[in-house]
Design a protein around this motif. Structure first.
Motif, PDB file in Angstrom:
ATOM      1  N   LYS A  83     -17.137 100.840   8.695  1.00 31.77           N
ATOM      2  CA  LYS A  83     -17.148 100.137   7.408  1.00 31.77           C
ATOM      3  C   LYS A  83     -17.906  98.828   7.525  1.00 31.77           C
ATOM      4  CE  LYS A  83     -14.850  96.274   8.195  1.00 31.77           C
ATOM      5  NZ  LYS A  83     -15.119  96.086   9.530  1.00 31.77           N
ATOM      6  N   ILE A 103     -17.895  94.970   5.220  1.00 29.88           N
ATOM      7  CA  ILE A 103     -17.236  94.252   4.130  1.00 29.88           C
ATOM      8  C   ILE A 103     -18.314  93.535   3.333  1.00 29.88           C
ATOM      9  CG2 ILE A 103     -15.563  92.448   3.554  1.00 29.88           C
ATOM     10  CD1 ILE A 103     -14.154  93.153   6.255  1.00 29.88           C
ATOM     11  N   GLU A 142     -13.879  89.181   3.160  1.00 31.71           N
ATOM     12  CA  GLU A 142     -13.191  89.176   4.456  1.00 31.71           C
ATOM     13  C   GLU A 142     -12.512  87.824   4.674  1.00 31.71           C
ATOM     14  OE1 GLU A 142     -16.631  88.848   3.783  1.00 31.71           O
ATOM     15  OE2 GLU A 142     -17.292  90.058   5.502  1.00 31.71           O
ATOM     16  N   HIS A 143     -11.521  87.799   5.484  1.00 33.68           N
ATOM     17  CA  HIS A 143     -10.639  86.667   5.771  1.00 33.68           C
ATOM     18  C   HIS A 143      -9.744  86.323   4.582  1.00 33.68           C
ATOM     19  CE1 HIS A 143     -11.786  85.781   9.849  1.00 33.68           C
ATOM     20  NE2 HIS A 143     -13.063  85.865   9.522  1.00 33.68           N
ATOM     21  N   VAL A 154      -8.931  88.156   2.265  1.00 35.49           N
ATOM     22  CA  VAL A 154      -8.072  89.319   2.008  1.00 35.49           C
ATOM     23  C   VAL A 154      -6.791  89.268   2.840  1.00 35.49           C
ATOM     24  CG1 VAL A 154      -9.109  90.846   3.766  1.00 35.49           C
ATOM     25  CG2 VAL A 154      -8.095  91.834   1.699  1.00 35.49           C
ATOM     26  N   GLY A 168     -17.573  94.298  14.314  1.00 40.36           N
ATOM     27  CA  GLY A 168     -17.199  94.067  12.921  1.00 40.36           C
ATOM     28  C   GLY A 168     -17.630  95.195  12.007  1.00 40.36           C
ATOM     29  N   GLY A 179      -3.846  91.005  10.541  1.00 41.97           N
ATOM     30  CA  GLY A 179      -4.917  91.595   9.733  1.00 41.97           C
ATOM     31  C   GLY A 179      -4.444  92.305   8.483  1.00 41.97           C
ATOM     32  N   SER A 180      -5.413  92.708   7.658  1.00 46.00           N
ATOM     33  CA  SER A 180      -5.165  93.362   6.370  1.00 46.00           C
ATOM     34  C   SER A 180      -5.429  94.864   6.504  1.00 46.00           C
ATOM     35  CB  SER A 180      -6.121  92.797   5.327  1.00 46.00           C
ATOM     36  OG  SER A 180      -7.401  93.403   5.477  1.00 46.00           O
ATOM     37  N   ASP A 187      -9.924  97.484   6.424  1.00 43.28           N
ATOM     38  CA  ASP A 187     -10.791  98.323   7.257  1.00 43.28           C
ATOM     39  C   ASP A 187     -10.286  99.758   7.321  1.00 43.28           C
ATOM     40  OD1 ASP A 187     -11.798  95.787   7.726  1.00 43.28           O
ATOM     41  OD2 ASP A 187     -11.986  96.033   9.888  1.00 43.28           O
ATOM     42  N   ARG A 226     -16.919  89.830  19.427  1.00 43.94           N
ATOM     43  CA  ARG A 226     -15.940  88.826  19.012  1.00 43.94           C
ATOM     44  C   ARG A 226     -14.585  89.493  18.885  1.00 43.94           C
ATOM     45  NH1 ARG A 226     -14.996  91.084  14.374  1.00 43.94           N
ATOM     46  NH2 ARG A 226     -14.689  92.758  15.823  1.00 43.94           N
ATOM     47  N   THR A 240     -11.340  89.949  16.518  1.00 43.28           N
ATOM     48  CA  THR A 240     -10.899  89.777  15.129  1.00 43.28           C
ATOM     49  C   THR A 240      -9.682  88.858  15.044  1.00 43.28           C
ATOM     50  OG1 THR A 240     -11.713  91.968  14.552  1.00 43.28           O
ATOM     51  CG2 THR A 240     -10.092  91.012  13.068  1.00 43.28           C
ATOM     52  N   GLY A 243     -17.331  91.147   8.184  1.00 37.41           N
ATOM     53  CA  GLY A 243     -16.216  91.251   9.134  1.00 37.41           C
ATOM     54  C   GLY A 243     -15.748  89.872   9.557  1.00 37.41           C
ATOM     55  N   ALA A 244     -15.136  89.820  10.720  1.00 34.11           N
ATOM     56  CA  ALA A 244     -14.488  88.578  11.138  1.00 34.11           C
ATOM     57  C   ALA A 244     -15.468  87.455  11.444  1.00 34.11           C
ATOM     58  CB  ALA A 244     -13.620  88.851  12.362  1.00 34.11           C
TER      59      ALA A 244
END
Ligand code: PMV
Length: 331
Positions: free
Chosen positions: A20, A22, A26-27, A29, A97, A139-140, A143, A194, A196, A277-278
């Motif tokens: 996926k 975003i 992001e964040h 969410v 990400g 996290g949410s 993803d 990185r 998340t 992403g993050a």
């Protein structure tokens, strides 16, 4: 209507799930604000075959080393069920990400549920979210929901058919379908891995500062305007809102010089671009100006990115059976 269920299957069973990116939100969410995600046509596939002991890619020791596989089996594989060798293959770069952990979580969940007698798609979305969250610690469900549903989905934005609703502690996320405008997108991994969880925690600290609530309001209004622009198939406005979203992400501290270099390289041929992403490394997503997709790809590669031309994945998570394709995105 959450879409076609995952049917029952006997071992060996194989499932695949898309990655996926975003596009907006992001964040924010994680704090309950709106998000738009695009499941992309890069895939992770798992194959579960009977084996004398539990293994990951033939190696019994590897299960303990992979948090997603270990967590999935501990939570979902029934005690006393036969031992299995889990083979995994993926075209999604890891720690980039682009949803590799969500796709692994979704594909593992679908394969396990199929072996256990089948499940509703919303149950797969719920279990894949719990699994990724437990493995990641934070996290949410964005993803994993995009990976299970395929196509484009929103979290916590009005409009579009309801897919499912997920909650964790005091947070709740409503996942809805958005029609695919049919655009071609380009994503590129910066080569900087990185974590998340670390990025989410650092943004959480930033949003706890006095201007945090106002920043979250800005994230929300940009995402809602961006989602409307995608619904209206307005490429220019979508691109403008992507730039505004990126600026907010810079302000909460998750851009990176390698991401900025990629974004600088594509600006003349992009309707919009942002980190996805993050952040703090990871990837960018670019909406090319109409007809400039190849130039976007070339510029990203020249600037050192690992770039992919992608469309919305035409299917969500599904079983792979010889001679058939997984189900189409749910509406
Ligand atoms: O793991 P990533 O890079 O795809 O980031 C996920 C998006 C975040 O909003 C930063 C976290 C989350 O769980 O929604």
């Amino acid at each position: 209507m959450s879409g076609a269920p995952i049917p029952a299957a006997t071992l060996p069973v194989s499932a695949r799930a898309p990655g996926k990116c975003i596009v907006f939100g992001e964040h924010a969410v994680v704090h309950g604000r709106p998000e738009l995600l695009l499941a992309i046509d890069l895939w992770t596939q798992v194959l579960a075959s009977p084996a004398p002991s539990m293994r990951l890619n033939g190696d019994p020791a590897a299960i303990a080393e992979n948090a997603y596989v270990r967590t999935a089996l501990a939570a979902l594989w029934p005690p006393g069920a036969p031992s299995v060798d889990w083979r995994t293959v993926s075209t999604i770069p890891r720690a980039a990400g682009l949803g590799s952990s969500a796709a692994l979580s979704a594909a593992m969940t679908a394969a396990i549920f199929a072996a256990r007698g089948g499940a509703e798609r919303s149950e797969v979305a719920e279990a894949a979210f719990r699994l990724e969250r437990d493995a990641q610690g934070i996290g949410s469900p964005g993803d994993t929901s995009a990976s299970v549903a395929g196509g484009l989905v929103t979290l916590n934005a009005e409009g579009g058919s309801l897919l499912w609703q997920l909650t964790h502690e005091e947070r709740s996320w409503t996942v809805r379908r958005v029609a695919d405008p049919g655009w071609v997108w380009v994503v590129a991994y910066s080569g900087v891995p990185r974590n998340t969880g670390d990025a989410v925690r650092s943004v959480g600290r930033r949003l706890a500062e006095p201007d945090g609530p106002r920043l979250l309001e800005e994230f929300e209004s940009v995402a809602l305007a961006g989602i409307d622009a995608v619904r209206n198939e307005d490429r220019e406005l979508t691109g403008q809102k992507m730039a505004e979203n990126h600026e907010l992400l810079r302000r909460v501290g998750v851009s990176h010089e390698r991401l900025e270099a990629l974004l600088d390289a594509v600006r003349p041929v992009a309707a919009g671009s942002k980190l996805t992403g993050a952040g703090a490394g990871g990837s960018v997503v670019v909406l090319p100006r109409a007809g400039r997709e190849v130039e976007v790809l070339q510029r990203l590669k020249r600037a050192g990115g690992q770039a992919y031309v992608v469309r919305a994945a035409s299917a969500g998570t599904g079983l792979v059976t010889p001679g058939s394709e997984p189900s189409a995105p749910t509406s």
